[in-house]
Design a protein around this motif. Structure first.
Motif, PDB file in Angstrom:
ATOM      1  N   MET A 162       0.851  -1.201   0.000  1.00  9.60           N
ATOM      2  CA  MET A 162       0.000   0.000   0.000  1.00  9.60           C
ATOM      3  C   MET A 162       0.881   1.243   0.000  1.00  9.60           C
ATOM      4  O   MET A 162       1.715   1.405   0.881  1.00  9.60           O
ATOM      5  N   THR A 163       0.762   2.066  -0.994  1.00  4.62           N
ATOM      6  CA  THR A 163       1.553   3.289  -0.974  1.00  4.62           C
ATOM      7  C   THR A 163       0.818   4.282  -0.080  1.00  4.62           C
ATOM      8  O   THR A 163      -0.350   4.123   0.227  1.00  4.62           O
ATOM      9  N   ASP A 164       1.523   5.309   0.366  1.00  6.72           N
ATOM     10  CA  ASP A 164       0.839   6.275   1.192  1.00  6.72           C
ATOM     11  C   ASP A 164       0.512   7.547   0.425  1.00  6.72           C
ATOM     12  O   ASP A 164       0.330   8.609   1.012  1.00  6.72           O
ATOM     13  N   ASP A 165       0.424   7.428  -0.899  1.00  2.00           N
ATOM     14  CA  ASP A 165       0.022   8.572  -1.708  1.00  2.00           C
ATOM     15  C   ASP A 165      -1.419   8.936  -1.397  1.00  2.00           C
ATOM     16  O   ASP A 165      -2.305   8.119  -1.574  1.00  2.00           O
ATOM     17  N   LEU A 166      -1.631  10.148  -0.928  1.00  3.03           N
ATOM     18  CA  LEU A 166      -3.012  10.607  -0.709  1.00  3.03           C
ATOM     19  C   LEU A 166      -3.264  11.820  -1.598  1.00  3.03           C
ATOM     20  O   LEU A 166      -2.608  12.850  -1.455  1.00  3.03           O
ATOM     21  N   TYR A 167      -4.201  11.658  -2.516  1.00  3.51           N
ATOM     22  CA  TYR A 167      -4.536  12.737  -3.452  1.00  3.51           C
ATOM     23  C   TYR A 167      -5.823  13.431  -3.019  1.00  3.51           C
ATOM     24  O   TYR A 167      -6.636  12.843  -2.308  1.00  3.51           O
ATOM     25  N   ASP A 168      -5.969  14.677  -3.474  1.00  4.06           N
ATOM     26  CA  ASP A 168      -7.260  15.336  -3.265  1.00  4.06           C
ATOM     27  C   ASP A 168      -8.314  14.649  -4.130  1.00  4.06           C
ATOM     28  O   ASP A 168      -9.394  14.316  -3.662  1.00  4.06           O
ATOM     29  N   ILE A 169      -7.963  14.467  -5.409  1.00  3.35           N
ATOM     30  CA  ILE A 169      -8.922  13.891  -6.355  1.00  3.35           C
ATOM     31  C   ILE A 169      -8.221  12.848  -7.222  1.00  3.35           C
ATOM     32  O   ILE A 169      -7.174  13.135  -7.812  1.00  3.35           O
ATOM     33  N   ALA A 170      -8.794  11.659  -7.282  1.00  3.18           N
ATOM     34  CA  ALA A 170      -8.316  10.647  -8.224  1.00  3.18           C
ATOM     35  C   ALA A 170      -9.398  10.454  -9.281  1.00  3.18           C
ATOM     36  O   ALA A 170     -10.586  10.370  -8.954  1.00  3.18           O
ATOM     37  N   ILE A 171      -8.971  10.414 -10.531  1.00  4.63           N
ATOM     38  CA  ILE A 171      -9.902  10.309 -11.646  1.00  4.63           C
ATOM     39  C   ILE A 171      -9.588   9.032 -12.410  1.00  4.63           C
ATOM     40  O   ILE A 171      -8.416   8.742 -12.674  1.00  4.63           O
ATOM     41  N   VAL A 172     -10.621   8.281 -12.754  1.00  3.48           N
ATOM     42  CA  VAL A 172     -10.432   7.068 -13.546  1.00  3.48           C
ATOM     43  C   VAL A 172     -10.951   7.318 -14.960  1.00  3.48           C
ATOM     44  O   VAL A 172     -12.137   7.592 -15.139  1.00  3.48           O
ATOM     45  N   GLY A 173     -10.058   7.246 -15.930  1.00  8.22           N
ATOM     46  CA  GLY A 173     -10.461   7.403 -17.333  1.00  8.22           C
ATOM     47  C   GLY A 173      -9.989   8.712 -17.925  1.00  8.22           C
ATOM     48  O   GLY A 173     -10.281   9.787 -17.407  1.00  8.22           O
ATOM     49  N   ALA A 174      -9.234   8.619 -19.029  1.00  9.67           N
ATOM     50  CA  ALA A 174      -8.627   9.801 -19.653  1.00  9.67           C
ATOM     51  C   ALA A 174      -9.311  10.175 -20.961  1.00  9.67           C
ATOM     52  O   ALA A 174      -8.681  10.644 -21.902  1.00  9.67           O
ATOM     53  N   GLY A 175     -10.624   9.993 -21.020  1.00  9.19           N
ATOM     54  CA  GLY A 175     -11.407  10.510 -22.145  1.00  9.19           C
ATOM     55  C   GLY A 175     -11.761  11.962 -21.876  1.00  9.19           C
ATOM     56  O   GLY A 175     -11.205  12.580 -20.962  1.00  9.19           O
ATOM     57  N   PRO A 176     -12.684  12.520 -22.670  1.00 13.95           N
ATOM     58  CA  PRO A 176     -12.997  13.952 -22.524  1.00 13.95           C
ATOM     59  C   PRO A 176     -13.421  14.351 -21.114  1.00 13.95           C
ATOM     60  O   PRO A 176     -13.021  15.420 -20.637  1.00 13.95           O
ATOM     61  N   ALA A 177     -14.203  13.525 -20.418  1.00 17.89           N
ATOM     62  CA  ALA A 177     -14.651  13.889 -19.070  1.00 17.89           C
ATOM     63  C   ALA A 177     -13.483  13.908 -18.092  1.00 17.89           C
ATOM     64  O   ALA A 177     -13.303  14.873 -17.339  1.00 17.89           O
ATOM     65  N   GLY A 178     -12.686  12.849 -18.108  1.00 20.34           N
ATOM     66  CA  GLY A 178     -11.560  12.755 -17.185  1.00 20.34           C
ATOM     67  C   GLY A 178     -10.515  13.833 -17.428  1.00 20.34           C
ATOM     68  O   GLY A 178      -9.980  14.428 -16.490  1.00 20.34           O
ATOM     69  N   LEU A 179     -10.225  14.086 -18.704  1.00 20.75           N
ATOM     70  CA  LEU A 179      -9.234  15.116 -19.048  1.00 20.75           C
ATOM     71  C   LEU A 179      -9.692  16.489 -18.555  1.00 20.75           C
ATOM     72  O   LEU A 179      -8.912  17.242 -17.951  1.00 20.75           O
ATOM     73  N   ALA A 180     -10.970  16.819 -18.804  1.00 21.03           N
ATOM     74  CA  ALA A 180     -11.479  18.142 -18.407  1.00 21.03           C
ATOM     75  C   ALA A 180     -11.516  18.273 -16.889  1.00 21.03           C
ATOM     76  O   ALA A 180     -11.162  19.326 -16.342  1.00 21.03           O
ATOM     77  N   ALA A 181     -11.928  17.202 -16.214  1.00 22.10           N
ATOM     78  CA  ALA A 181     -11.985  17.236 -14.748  1.00 22.10           C
ATOM     79  C   ALA A 181     -10.595  17.451 -14.173  1.00 22.10           C
ATOM     80  O   ALA A 181     -10.389  18.294 -13.285  1.00 22.10           O
TER      81      ALA A 181
END
Lengths: 484, 108
Positions: free
Chosen positions: A1-20
């Motif tokens: 388990m890494t201890d990377d804690l992100y504010d936001i993780a996004i799954v998918g690099a299509g138009p929605a994910g890229l814009a988000a």
């Protein structure tokens, strides 16, 4: 388990994910975007970073628009995890979410305070006789091939079904010099009549409509044989596709073809939302499930947002606006921006989204797939491709009293294979609904469990090793070695 | 068998050699294994575990799992999401997978 804690993780690099990701990173959030492909763009802008000018020109302006979206994301400062196959989104580490994924043969994990699921769409299943034969692919698959090394049919091809993607592919093939043997279209004059009840919205979406008509006109002018109002598709062949047969006005037609590309629209790919037990509702217009969200795309699983086609089909431009709204919702939830700022920034995307969505009722009515191509009348047709379960076997267990997809799965193994019901879920829901005389909403959908992608024992062992090194709060590895 | 698909890459573009069921094929680098197999003339890339029915790539985007093949000794890899690599050995899969017992050491 890494201890990377992100504010936001996004799954998918299509138009929605890229814009988000682009918007959230611009607001200084710590963002990571995970995607299964080697380069950003999703299926619609697939491989755009590597595509030369001639291929971009061939694929048309809707593809070309992806270059700018990808550039903006690359310059945004968000972390990008390509080749990442996410197999679990988990809320076990409350209030944070954990994403587990494989990359380069090893399993990894990261945590985030908010999740945005931008997993796009998959093609609607097309369960007709012979749809499992080699040489039968989806139109989307053929377009993916076109976007990778310009891979095109080497034999005369038949495009069959309905929907904008089918005509776009035909138009692209024409430009690429690919011989199209026929386009077999299921759209009937009745569909046009139904669709014109929504003509007001269609006029608001005039550019979209005009584009579609241009594709059709170009194909006809080029002399591509068109068969309209086609029904009762079947693909002939023993070990591979040999011909497509269908009815037009009750007369059976047959077209020799070793390559048949099927398409009858796309549907939300919302396995992550299902796996988090999010509430879904049946959409009678789009004939599919969609996750229930608020105006920002947030699920009833708090802190998890769905954006783009994964939340209901709206197309690439709408997906980008939904991505922005989800990012704003997530940022406000984190306290990174206040509600007034969120609402101010949401004005543009919301207005644009409303305009873009006005054409959907027209398109949904015009390209509503045939009943017989969604629920096969022929008992011999394979519904579950993985476990080879036929429509007849399903009807049999429904007659024996099976009330829904999960019980049907237990009795027949339908939906138990590696695709986890992605290729049969809608068919099974609709088939049981029809047999029982109930609404699809009353029948429900498979219970989806992680891992959402099959894992090797080695990959699982990698998780276990990581967990052993992690603090005591780290969860154990998932005990399932294969999808349930 | 006649190929269903062909690739369109410039003459000097990098290529790799992969092996499919023992036969070598030169294919453009960067292609997925599934695309490479289609361009190389493959039809069925596996037969199903229970009915032994022939299957080939269908969705090309990692959701249908029809294109499962053995790659470098590892069974049931998704050919459509795996890029080709020079020297890769790909085998079609027939029927159900059997668990191979490895006498000692890690399996991969």
């Amino acid at each position: 388990m890494t201890d990377d804690l992100y504010d936001i993780a996004i799954v998918g690099a299509g138009p929605a994910g890229l814009a988000a990701a682009t918007l959230a990173a611009a607001q200084r959030a710590r963002v990571v975007l995970l995607d299964e492909q080697a380069s950003p763009g999703g299926q619609i802008y697939r491989a755009i970073a590597d595509a030369g000018a001639s291929r971009i020109d061939l694929l048309g302006p809707d593809y070309a628009a992806g270059a700018e979206r990808v550039r903006a994301f690359v310059g945004s400062g968000a972390r990008y995890e390509p080749n990442a196959s996410v197999w679990q989104a988990s809320a076990e580490d409350d209030p944070h979410y954990t994403l587990r994924y494989t990359r380069d043969g090893g399993s990894r994990a990261l945590r985030a305070k908010r999740l945005i699921l931008a997993t796009g769409a998959i093609e609607r299943p097309f369960p007709v006789p012979g749809w499992t034969l080699p040489g039968v692919l989806t139109a989307g698959a053929a377009q993916i091939l076109l976007k990778s090394a310009g891979t095109t049919p080497a034999v005369p091809v038949v495009l069959a079904g309905c929907g904008p993607l089918l005509y776009l592919l035909g138009w692209q093939y024409l430009r690429a010099g690919v011989p199209i043997r026929a386009i077999v279209d299921t759209t009937t004059p009745d569909d046009y009549r139904r669709a014109f009840a929504h003509i007001g919205g269609a006029l608001a979406g005039l550019p979209t409509l005009a584009k579609g008509l241009r594709y059709l006109r170009t194909l006809k002018r080029a002399g591509v044989p068109f068969h309209r109002g086609a029904r009762a598709f079947a693909i002939e062949g023993d070990t591979a596709a040999r011909a497509l047969t269908f009815d037009v006005q009750r007369a059976r037609q047959r077209i020799d073809a070793s390559l048949v590309l099927l398409h009858q629209g796309v549907v939300p790919h919302s396995h992550f939302a299902w796996s988090l037990r999010a509430q879904h509702r049946w959409d009678d217009a789009q004939l599919c499930w969609r996750p229930v969200t608020d105006a920002w795309g947030e699920l009833d699983v708090r802190g998890v947002f769905v954006a783009g086609d994964a939340a209901g089909i709206g197309g690439a431009q709408a997906a980008a606006e939904q991505g922005r709204l989800a990012a704003l919702g997530a940022l406000a939830g984190l306290g990174a921006i206040d509600a007034a700022r969120r609402d101010a920034l949401a004005g543009g995307p919301r207005a644009s989204l409303a305009k873009l969505m006005r054409i959907r009722p027209f398109l949904d009515a015009l390209y509503r797939p045939n009943d017989e191509h969604r629920v096969p009348a022929d008992d011999a047709v394979t519904v579950c491709r993985c476990e080879e379960v036929s429509a007849g076997e399903l009807r049999e267990v429904v007659r024996l009293g099976v009330p829904g997809p999960n019980q049907a799965k237990a009795f027949t193994r339908c939906g138990m294979g590696p695709c986890q019901g992605r290729l049969c879920g809608l068919t099974v829901t609709e088939l049981i609904a029809r047999e029982r005389g109930a609404a699809p909403s009353a029948i429900g959908h498979y219970r989806i469990r992680p891992p959402l992608k099959p894992l090797t024992i080695g990959e699982l062992a990698g998780v276990a090793d990581q967990a052993a090194d992690a603090p005591a709060s780290a969860p154990p590895a998932q005990p399932h070695a294969a999808p349930a | 068998m006649e190929s269903l698909f062909r690739t369109d890459v410039p003459a000097g573009a990098p290529r790799v050699t992969i092996e499919f069921d023992g036969a070598p094929f030169s294919v453009p680098a960067g292609l997925s294994v599934a695309a490479a197999l289609l361009a190389a003339g493959a039809r069925a890339t596996r037969t199903t575990p229970s009915g032994h029915a022939p299957r080939g790539p269908y969705c090309m985007m990692g959701v249908c799992f029809e294109c499962l093949v053995e790659i470098d000794g590892v069974a049931s890899r998704q050919a459509c999401v795996t890029p080709v690599r020079d020297g890769m050995r790909v085998r079609s899969q027939h029927g159900a997978r059997v668990l191979r017992v490895v006498a000692e050491g890690p399996s991969r």
